[in-house]
Design an enzyme around this catalytic site. Structure first.
Site, PDB file in Angstrom:
ATOM      1  N   ALA A   1       0.894  -1.248  -0.014  1.00  0.00           N
ATOM      2  CA  ALA A   1      -0.100  -0.083  -0.234  1.00  0.00           C
ATOM      3  C   ALA A   1       0.795   1.396  -0.067  1.00  0.00           C
ATOM      4  O   ALA A   1       0.739   2.197   0.678  1.00  0.00           O
ATOM      5  CB  ALA A   1      -1.001   0.099   1.021  1.00  0.00           C
TER       6      ALA A   1
ATOM      7  N   ALA B   1       2.033   3.169  -5.453  1.00  0.00           N
ATOM      8  CA  ALA B   1       1.221   2.424  -6.543  1.00  0.00           C
ATOM      9  C   ALA B   1       0.113   1.457  -5.846  1.00  0.00           C
ATOM     10  O   ALA B   1      -1.160   1.479  -6.517  1.00  0.00           O
ATOM     11  CB  ALA B   1       2.350   1.509  -7.103  1.00  0.00           C
TER      12      ALA B   1
ATOM     13  N   ASN C   1      -0.653  -5.207   3.391  1.00  0.00           N
ATOM     14  CA  ASN C   1       0.662  -4.209   3.553  1.00  0.00           C
ATOM     15  C   ASN C   1       1.063  -4.482   4.839  1.00  0.00           C
ATOM     16  O   ASN C   1       0.461  -4.855   6.091  1.00  0.00           O
ATOM     17  CB  ASN C   1       0.071  -2.691   3.714  1.00  0.00           C
TER      18      ASN C   1
ATOM     19  N   VAL D   1       3.791 -10.046   3.173  1.00  0.00           N
ATOM     20  CA  VAL D   1       3.949 -11.110   2.241  1.00  0.00           C
ATOM     21  C   VAL D   1       5.147 -11.634   2.129  1.00  0.00           C
ATOM     22  O   VAL D   1       6.332 -11.086   2.077  1.00  0.00           O
ATOM     23  CB  VAL D   1       3.581 -10.424   0.709  1.00  0.00           C
TER      24      VAL D   1
ATOM     25  N   GLU E   1      19.213  15.200  -1.553  1.00  0.00           N
ATOM     26  CA  GLU E   1      18.243  15.754  -0.679  1.00  0.00           C
ATOM     27  C   GLU E   1      18.490  15.667   0.612  1.00  0.00           C
ATOM     28  O   GLU E   1      18.166  16.526   1.243  1.00  0.00           O
ATOM     29  CB  GLU E   1      16.550  14.941  -1.328  1.00  0.00           C
TER      30      GLU E   1
ATOM     31  N   ASP F   1       8.078   0.456  -8.425  1.00  0.00           N
ATOM     32  CA  ASP F   1       9.348   0.266  -8.485  1.00  0.00           C
ATOM     33  C   ASP F   1       9.614  -1.116  -8.738  1.00  0.00           C
ATOM     34  O   ASP F   1      10.896  -1.389  -8.814  1.00  0.00           O
ATOM     35  CB  ASP F   1       9.941   0.747  -7.154  1.00  0.00           C
TER      36      ASP F   1
ATOM     37  N   LYS G   1       7.959  22.150  -5.099  1.00  0.00           N
ATOM     38  CA  LYS G   1       8.233  20.735  -4.505  1.00  0.00           C
ATOM     39  C   LYS G   1       6.976  20.513  -3.567  1.00  0.00           C
ATOM     40  O   LYS G   1       6.743  19.306  -3.605  1.00  0.00           O
ATOM     41  CB  LYS G   1       9.593  20.884  -3.958  1.00  0.00           C
TER      42      LYS G   1
END
Ligand code: FAD
Length: 406
Positions: A9, A12, A34, A78, A166, A301, A379
């Site tokens: 979760a 995506a 999740n 999972v 960052e 990803d 941003k």
């Protein structure tokens, strides 16, 4: 009734469920799995890691967004999934059989097999790890007081990619707070980035990349470039510079805090399921399904999508993860309603903005370059937009970024 199982979760998986709940009316039941009861905004992990915002600011309860009439939400890990048997195996719950499975398990830290990286550096891929980094830095600062060992004041970031840069900006902003804990001047907190690449910020044009590098220098962040990390030892990074071979003695940088941001791979469960993948990413079909299995979607990803005429897949971002989720929900709804499926998935990036601290950033959006304070506002607006797509207006009101005036 068909059974759709969504694994993960994050950007995506959660977005897919939110869209499917709107598009489906009894054609299928959804199960979302999740490992945590909360969703976290990965794009702000570096701010939590530096201690500049609390973890609660980037997390919200998944259950609030789940319609129990349409979706069963299971908090569990999972352990594996099998495209052959169409089963998902969980640690603490019974196996689940699916008609359609959406794998959205996200990313893990990639050490590239570098010795000692796992044991002696701190990864930053989830909110728990980000909190551990902040705690570690604060403990190091406190440890300076009794022995005045300057090592406690040093922070090394391994990898000066988007995430590393960052993070460096956030750490620079946090210097006054760290200095207060250590009882020193902010300038005594040393931040170094060590990176192998020839060009920093490769996703931006020269003008933007140079601006970013200038900013890092102004913030007194040391950049050790062209440096291939060889080994991480406790408090020590060993590296060689380009052109040096194995006969050259290793260079060493010492620090009480070593953070690992050299790169990420998709979830290892993807490879374990027998899917053909590279670094946990599967080259998906035009409908974002596995190459030989139209019941199994891979998004975010764990998926690789090639741009038209491109040589490399699109970079993994929250932006593309959300766009894939929107597409998959449309595709599945069309299939379950016996409608024609949408055309092949295509992606149009809305731009990329990298922050260097709270009030400085650089990026491209809608064909325009942005630098400095205006880019930092942009941003935050982008982050608010993602939050709106996931958590709705309620989360934007509670967790949105409106800290614009300084
Ligand atoms: C510091 C940082 C800054 C970033 N900045 C940007 C940015 O500015 N813009 C941008 O577009 N992208 C950015 N990214 C990249 C972006 O965060 C990722 O591309 C995005 O999170 C991918 O979404 P996802 O849904 O695939 O995975 P994730 O968001 O990682 O979600 C995966 C979910 O699956 C869960 N999960 C994983 N394994 C299991 C399991 N075995 N069982 C159960 N659940 C599991 C996880 O807990 C998580 O909830 C940044 C990333 C980082 C680390």
């Amino acid at each position: 009734m068909k059974h759709i199982v969504v694994l993960g979760a994050g950007y995506a998986g959660l977005r897919t469920v939110i869209r499917l709940q709107k598009l489906l009316h009894g054609q299928a039941h959804i199960t979302l799995i999740n490992q945590n009861p909360y969703h976290y905004q990965t794009t702000a992990l570096h701010e939590v890691a530096a201690g500049n915002i609390p973890p609660e600011k980037i997390c919200f309860d998944i259950a609030d967004l789940v319609d129990p009439a349409k979706t069963t939400f299971i908090v569990d890990r999972v352990s594996s999934f099998s495209p052959q048997t169409r089963l998902v195996h969980l640690i603490d719950h019974d196996d689940l059989h699916y008609d359609y499975c959406i794998v959205a398990l996200g990313f893990v830290s990639e050490t590239f097999g570098i010795e000692g990286a796992e044991e002696n550096s701190l990864p930053m891929t989830n909110v728990r790890q980000a909190m551990q980094i902040n705690e570690h830095i604060e403990n190091q600062m406190a440890a300076y007081q009794p022995n005045h060992d300057a090592n406690h004041l040093r922070i090394i970031i391994c990898g000066a990619g988007f995430t590393g840069i960052e993070l460096a900006g956030e750490l620079a902003d946090a210097r006054p707070r760290y200095a207060k804990i250590a009882g020193v001047e902010p300038g005594q907190i040393e931040i170094e980035m060590i990176d192998a690449s020839k060009r920093l910020l490769p996703m931006f044009n020269d003008a933007l990349a140079n601006y970013g590098i200038r900013l890092l220098h102004q913030l007194n962040i040391r950049i050790t470039q062209h440096a291939r990390i060889n080994k991480i030892q406790p408090d020590l990074v060993d590296y060689r510079l380009d052109g040096e071979d194995s006969t050259t003695p290793l260079h060493q940088s010492q620090a009480g805090t070593i953070i690992w941001t050299t790169g990420v791979s998709g979830s290892s469960l993807v490879g374990q399921a027998g899917l053909q993948q590279r670094r946990g990413r599967v080259m998906v079909s035009p409908h974002l399904t596995a190459p030989n299995d139209d019941q199994l979607y891979l998004i975010g990803d764990v998926a690789a999508v090639m741009p038209p005429n491109g040589k490399r897949p699109y970079p993994t971002t929250a932006q593309i993860a959300l766009s894939m989720a929107n597409y998959v929900a449309e595709d599945l709804a069309a299939r379950l309603n016996n409608r024609e499926r949408p055309d092949a998935y295509s992606y149009h990036s809305q731009g990329t903005v990298a922050s260097i601290g709270n009030t400085r950033a650089l990026g491209m959006a809608s064909g325009h370059s942005y630098m400095g304070y205006p880019a930092s506002v942009l941003k935050k607006m982008i982050m608010n937009k993602s939050l709106l797509e996931l958590g709705g207006a309620k989360q934007v009101i509670h967790k949105g970024r409106f800290d614009l005036y300084h």
